[in-house]
Scaffold this active site. Structure first.
Site, PDB file in Angstrom:
ATOM      1  N   HIS A   1       0.954 127.281 109.882  1.00 57.41           N
ATOM      2  CA  HIS A   1       0.047 125.961 109.904  1.00 57.41           C
ATOM      3  C   HIS A   1       0.047 125.127 108.910  1.00 57.41           C
ATOM      4  CE1 HIS A   1      -3.141 123.573 110.845  1.00 57.41           C
ATOM      5  NE2 HIS A   1      -3.776 123.329 109.778  1.00 57.41           N
TER       6      HIS A   1
ATOM      7  N   TYR B   1       0.858 120.270 108.083  1.00 52.29           N
ATOM      8  CA  TYR B   1       0.412 119.330 107.006  1.00 52.29           C
ATOM      9  C   TYR B   1       1.700 118.916 106.059  1.00 52.29           C
ATOM     10  CZ  TYR B   1      -4.068 120.609 108.750  1.00 52.29           C
ATOM     11  OH  TYR B   1      -5.273 120.917 109.477  1.00 52.29           O
TER      12      TYR B   1
ATOM     13  N   HIS C   1      -1.122 118.765 122.597  1.00 52.57           N
ATOM     14  CA  HIS C   1      -1.922 118.576 121.153  1.00 52.57           C
ATOM     15  C   HIS C   1      -0.892 118.188 120.283  1.00 52.57           C
ATOM     16  CE1 HIS C   1      -3.803 119.568 117.180  1.00 52.57           C
ATOM     17  NE2 HIS C   1      -3.090 120.311 117.219  1.00 52.57           N
ATOM     18  N   PHE C   2       0.269 118.816 120.101  1.00 53.13           N
ATOM     19  CA  PHE C   2       1.353 118.802 119.228  1.00 53.13           C
ATOM     20  C   PHE C   2       2.193 117.568 119.055  1.00 53.13           C
ATOM     21  CE2 PHE C   2       3.530 122.900 120.479  1.00 53.13           C
ATOM     22  CZ  PHE C   2       4.847 122.254 120.886  1.00 53.13           C
ATOM     23  N   HIS C   3       2.212 117.015 120.254  1.00 58.15           N
ATOM     24  CA  HIS C   3       3.149 115.854 120.816  1.00 58.15           C
ATOM     25  C   HIS C   3       2.198 114.650 120.351  1.00 58.15           C
ATOM     26  CE1 HIS C   3       6.069 118.239 122.825  1.00 58.15           C
ATOM     27  NE2 HIS C   3       6.796 117.279 122.637  1.00 58.15           N
TER      28      HIS C   3
ATOM     29  N   ARG D   1       2.578 127.145 128.918  1.00 57.92           N
ATOM     30  CA  ARG D   1       3.486 126.644 128.009  1.00 57.92           C
ATOM     31  C   ARG D   1       4.678 127.368 127.942  1.00 57.92           C
ATOM     32  NH1 ARG D   1       1.979 127.117 121.542  1.00 57.92           N
ATOM     33  NH2 ARG D   1       3.622 126.410 121.194  1.00 57.92           N
ATOM     34  N   ARG D   2       5.731 126.938 127.565  1.00 59.61           N
ATOM     35  CA  ARG D   2       7.061 127.590 127.285  1.00 59.61           C
ATOM     36  C   ARG D   2       7.558 128.331 128.504  1.00 59.61           C
ATOM     37  NH1 ARG D   2       3.921 130.689 123.527  1.00 59.61           N
ATOM     38  NH2 ARG D   2       3.826 129.919 121.444  1.00 59.61           N
TER      39      ARG D   2
HETATM   40 FE1  HAS Z   1      -2.657 121.601 114.999  1.00 59.78          FE
HETATM   41  C1  HAS Z   1      -1.912 124.188 117.190  1.00 59.78           C
HETATM   42  C2  HAS Z   1      -5.828 123.032 114.851  1.00 59.78           C
HETATM   43  C3  HAS Z   1      -3.697 119.055 113.201  1.00 59.78           C
HETATM   44  C4  HAS Z   1       0.505 120.513 115.018  1.00 59.78           C
HETATM   45  N1  HAS Z   1      -0.970 122.263 116.044  1.00 59.78           N
HETATM   46  C5  HAS Z   1      -0.686 123.180 116.871  1.00 59.78           C
HETATM   47  C6  HAS Z   1       0.544 123.384 117.042  1.00 59.78           C
HETATM   48  C7  HAS Z   1       1.201 122.499 116.331  1.00 59.78           C
HETATM   49  C8  HAS Z   1       0.336 121.779 115.743  1.00 59.78           C
HETATM   50  C9  HAS Z   1       2.671 122.128 116.436  1.00 59.78           C
HETATM   51  O1  HAS Z   1      -7.129 125.658 115.258  1.00 59.78           O
HETATM   52  C10 HAS Z   1       1.213 124.433 117.890  1.00 59.78           C
HETATM   53  C11 HAS Z   1       1.875 125.371 117.209  1.00 59.78           C
HETATM   54  C12 HAS Z   1       2.656 126.439 118.044  1.00 59.78           C
HETATM   55  O2  HAS Z   1       3.744 126.519 118.638  1.00 59.78           O
HETATM   56  O3  HAS Z   1       1.878 127.636 118.803  1.00 59.78           O
HETATM   57  N2  HAS Z   1      -4.409 121.015 114.182  1.00 59.78           N
HETATM   58  C13 HAS Z   1      -5.728 121.762 114.321  1.00 59.78           C
HETATM   59  C14 HAS Z   1      -6.682 121.092 113.521  1.00 59.78           C
HETATM   60  C15 HAS Z   1      -6.129 119.894 113.188  1.00 59.78           C
HETATM   61  C16 HAS Z   1      -4.784 119.840 113.564  1.00 59.78           C
HETATM   62  C17 HAS Z   1      -8.364 121.405 113.097  1.00 59.78           C
HETATM   63  N3  HAS Z   1      -1.880 119.975 114.363  1.00 59.78           N
HETATM   64  C18 HAS Z   1      -2.412 119.053 113.463  1.00 59.78           C
HETATM   65  C19 HAS Z   1      -1.559 118.258 112.827  1.00 59.78           C
HETATM   66  C20 HAS Z   1      -0.076 118.707 113.408  1.00 59.78           C
HETATM   67  C21 HAS Z   1      -0.468 119.946 114.347  1.00 59.78           C
HETATM   68  C22 HAS Z   1      -1.694 117.171 112.102  1.00 59.78           C
HETATM   69  C23 HAS Z   1       1.104 118.134 113.029  1.00 59.78           C
HETATM   70  C24 HAS Z   1       1.623 117.144 112.458  1.00 59.78           C
HETATM   71  N4  HAS Z   1      -3.740 123.367 115.879  1.00 59.78           N
HETATM   72  C25 HAS Z   1      -4.898 123.774 115.719  1.00 59.78           C
HETATM   73  C26 HAS Z   1      -5.157 125.025 116.364  1.00 59.78           C
HETATM   74  C27 HAS Z   1      -3.943 125.409 116.955  1.00 59.78           C
HETATM   75  C28 HAS Z   1      -3.144 124.311 116.650  1.00 59.78           C
HETATM   76  C29 HAS Z   1      -6.286 125.842 116.106  1.00 59.78           C
HETATM   77  C30 HAS Z   1      -3.690 126.764 117.524  1.00 59.78           C
HETATM   78  C31 HAS Z   1      -3.779 126.429 119.268  1.00 59.78           C
HETATM   79  C32 HAS Z   1      -3.264 127.745 119.951  1.00 59.78           C
HETATM   80  O4  HAS Z   1      -4.311 128.418 120.185  1.00 59.78           O
HETATM   81  O5  HAS Z   1      -2.115 128.002 120.075  1.00 59.78           O
HETATM   82  C33 HAS Z   1      -6.739 118.873 112.074  1.00 59.78           C
HETATM   83  O6  HAS Z   1      -6.105 118.700 110.969  1.00 59.78           O
HETATM   84  C34 HAS Z   1      -7.103 117.567 112.660  1.00 59.78           C
HETATM   85  C35 HAS Z   1      -7.721 116.555 111.869  1.00 59.78           C
HETATM   86  C36 HAS Z   1      -7.578 115.240 112.398  1.00 59.78           C
HETATM   87  C37 HAS Z   1      -8.256 114.421 112.473  1.00 59.78           C
HETATM   88  C38 HAS Z   1      -7.993 113.077 112.847  1.00 59.78           C
HETATM   89  C39 HAS Z   1      -8.331 111.751 112.044  1.00 59.78           C
HETATM   90  C40 HAS Z   1      -7.665 110.610 112.310  1.00 59.78           C
HETATM   91  C41 HAS Z   1      -6.864 109.629 111.750  1.00 59.78           C
HETATM   92  C42 HAS Z   1      -6.445 108.405 112.121  1.00 59.78           C
HETATM   93  C43 HAS Z   1      -6.322 107.101 111.465  1.00 59.78           C
HETATM   94  C44 HAS Z   1      -6.251 106.104 112.154  1.00 59.78           C
HETATM   95  C45 HAS Z   1      -5.393 105.062 111.751  1.00 59.78           C
HETATM   96  C46 HAS Z   1      -4.962 103.786 112.668  1.00 59.78           C
HETATM   97  C47 HAS Z   1      -4.465 104.962 110.503  1.00 59.78           C
HETATM   98  C48 HAS Z   1      -9.573 114.566 112.308  1.00 59.78           C
HETATM   99  C49 HAS Z   1      -6.708 109.887 110.031  1.00 59.78           C
HETATM  100  C50 HAS Z   1      -6.139 102.674 112.751  1.00 59.78           C
HETATM  101  C51 HAS Z   1      -5.674 101.851 113.614  1.00 59.78           C
HETATM  102  C52 HAS Z   1      -6.406 100.552 113.792  1.00 59.78           C
HETATM  103  C53 HAS Z   1      -5.646  99.804 114.779  1.00 59.78           C
HETATM  104  C54 HAS Z   1      -7.532 100.468 113.195  1.00 59.78           C
HETATM  105 CU   CU1 Z   2      -2.807 125.292 112.766  1.00 65.06          CU
END
Ligand code: HAS
Ligand code: CU1
Length: 554
Positions: A229, A233, A380-382, A443-444
């Protein structure tokens, strides 16, 4: 016009050192990205693997391993260590204290990469990027990965020593933000990777060398997700360094809140690791109470991203209004979308809003039971690693490569188009993947040969392929632009040097409270929380460990 102090300029050898990281990163991305679209075409009913059979690359799981390892692990780790070298040197305005140490780290990483790569290509390590036991790989794969991690640690020690010297000379100055963010990223990574280090050294390596009869899959997964996990980050935080510390300047504005930015990074150090059980909700060996604790902490670690959403968008609004944008949304249009680096990061941020919502969805136990191990997860992860991180790194390269080579960016308009290809391709791809996941697609899995695919999936599977094809164009364009820039004949005109676009903060960073620039309380808190959230379960699983599951190759 912004008045900015001139930033520290790197010399040729420093630039070359960082460039070597990028060269390996981009090669890994290139090779790994051939296999991504191949998976997506396979799902749409077009099996191109057969054409790779003669060169030994026709196996679905070998391809998926190459895609996951090269794109998710190698492209990121090499790009990040190169980028953090830059944030350390430029932020602190001084060279690395022991450049040879950093070289040693880099060479260790490169040797590890070769060592891990050979068994994958030979088909002796088709274990995917998560290498779950009892899947078994050649020992070279495990040892190679260990060396990559150890090499990155060594590079990290080089950053710490450089920082330590700066700190002694500047006891009361706030750490420059980009350096601060880079150091936290590295410390978090070093704590996090203890999990896989123990997994590999005590179980997988001895097993692959024949010293153990089998593995304990449950314990292996627990060690893996201890690292797995926070690994996500490690990919994300360099993008956040750029969104907070560089992008506001590129957009013509300033960082909205230095304190909020620093607080977000500390919260990542504190909360990134003790949440790994959210990947193991379906594992029978972990008591429900621990799953609940990790789920709760997962909602906690989403908070610094919500804080980031607020602060970065506020910084961008500040920039947009300064550029003459008015009204509720006029400032968005006023942002410099014509700059490829800016458009890449804006588009990455927009898709990350959806990726983040999906993450919070995953973290909810009962919804996770629906989406776990389905196409939803790669969906999700893409949006996260392959967009929030990767598209941001691409955007960073659009100023970084010219900066390192002294050559102008090749075809900036094409580079803007490239960022839109990525955005549109990913929008189609990931939406289809999420929908397929809800319909139950696993998946996979080589769905092209699966006998059970219902008619209902076919339209979405086709969209997966279409998205994959657009992404393939996106990656080809990216590699072409980087290559043509680096190999270009024109140099930047005399006196027209590119600077690292370091953003000023609206408030003076010296006014940021000192507790947001002190390591000890945060480090102690992080270690304590890890011990509380993992200690009892690890103790129990280790004392009950049974290395009896025989190895398995797909
Ligand atoms: Fe995740 C599974 C929960 C974030 C990557 N995640 C994965 C896997 C990967 C991955 C690779 O709770 C699969 C692993 C595998 O192979 O089995 N993930 C979360 C949560 C967050 C989260 C709560 N994940 C990420 C990030 C990743 C990533 C970041 C990669 C970089 N994830 C999970 C969970 C699983 C999971 C379970 C397991 C699922 C399962 O059953 O297998 C949080 O950190 C997300 C919080 C993010 C936000 C968004 C904030 C928005 C922002 C945008 C700013 C906007 C801008 C643009 C700059 C609340 C900051 C403005 C533009 C204008 C034009 C104004
Ligand atoms: Cu995770």
């Amino acid at each position: 016009m912004l008045t900015q102090p001139r930033t520290y300029q790197l010399d040729t050898s420093q630039k070359r050192f960082i460039s070597y990281h990028l060269v390996i990163a981009v090669i890994a991305l290139t090779v790994g990205s051939i296999f991504g679209p191949l998976q997506s075409f396979n799902w749409g009913g077009l099996d191109l693997y057969q054409f790779l059979e003669p060169i030994g690359l026709g196996d679905y799981y070998k391809g998926l391993t190459l895609h996951g390892v090269l794109n998710a692990l190698v492209w990121t780790t090499f790009f990040i260590t190169g980028f953090l070298t830059l944030t350390t040197i430029v932020g602190l305005g001084r060279p690395l204290k022991h450049p040879r140490l950093n070289w040693a780290g880099f060479i260790t990483m490169a040797v590890g990469l070769v060592m891990a790569g050979i068994p994958i290509l030979a088909g002796w390590a088709s274990v995917l990027y998560t290498f779950y036991p009892p899947l078994e790989a050649h020992w070279g794969f495990y040892l190679g990965l260990t060396l990559v991690v150890v090499g990155s640690w060594i590079e990290g020690y080089g950053f710490y020593l450089t920082y330590y010297q700066w700190r002694k000379e500047n006891p009361d100055t706030r750490t420059p933000f980009i350096t601060f963010g880079g150091l936290i990223t590295m410390v978090m990574w070093q704590l996090a990777t203890i999990g896989v280090a123990v997994e590999i050294l005590t179980m997988l390596l001895p097993f692959s060398l024949g010293l153990l009869d089998g593995t304990d899959p449950q314990l292996g997964r627990t060690f893996f997700w201890f690292t797995g996990h926070p690994l996500v980050y490690f990919w994300l935080l360099p993008a956040y360094i750029s969104w907070y510390g560089l992008l506001p300047r590129e957009a013509g504005g300033k960082l909205f809140s230095d304190s909020a930015a620093r607080l977000a990074f500390w919260l990542f150090l504190l909360l990134s690791i003790p949440v790994g059980f959210h990947h193991q909700f379906v594992d029978p060996g972990i008591p429900n109470s621990w799953k609940l604790i990790h789920a709760t902490l997962t909602y906690g670690v989403a908070f610094p991203s919500l804080l980031t959403l607020f602060t970065v968008v506020a910084s961008l609004e500040y920039a947009g209004r300064k550029r003459g944008g008015t009204g509720l949304f006029g400032w968005i249009r006023a942002l410099p979308w014509h700059k490829p680096s800016v458009s890449a990061q804006l588009l990455a941020g927009i898709l990350f809003m959806f990726g983040g919502i999906g993450g919070i969805t995953n973290a909810s136990y009962n919804v996770n039971l629906v989406v776990h191990n389905t196409a939803w997860i790669p969906g999700h992860f893409h949006l996260t690693v392959a967009t929030a991180a990767t598209l941001s790194y691409m955007g960073i390269s659009y100023w970084l490569v010219p900066y390192l080579t002294g050559k102008p960016l090749w075809k900036p308009k094409l580079a803007v188009a490239q960022t839109w290809f990525w955005f549109v391709g990913m929008l189609i791809f990931s939406n289809a993947m999420h929908v397929l996941g809800l319909l139950g697609a696993p998946r996979r899995t080589d769905l092209n040969s699966a006998p059970y695919v219902p008619e209902e999936w076919s339209g979405h599977l086709l969209r997966v392929s279409i998205g994959g094809a657009i992404l393939l164009i996106g990656v080809i364009l990216y590699v072409l632009i980087v290559y043509k820039t680096a190999r270009g004949k024109d140099h930047l005109p005399e006196g027209e040097e590119i600077e690292v676009p370091i953003a000023e903060s609206i408030t003076d960073p010296q006014l940021t409270p000192m507790w947001l620039d002190r390591w000890r309380p945060w480090l102690v808190g992080s270690v304590a929380l890890i011990i509380l959230a993992y200690g009892p379960q690890l103790a129990q699983q280790i004392s009950n460990a049974q290395f009896t599951s025989p190895g398995f190759t797909p």
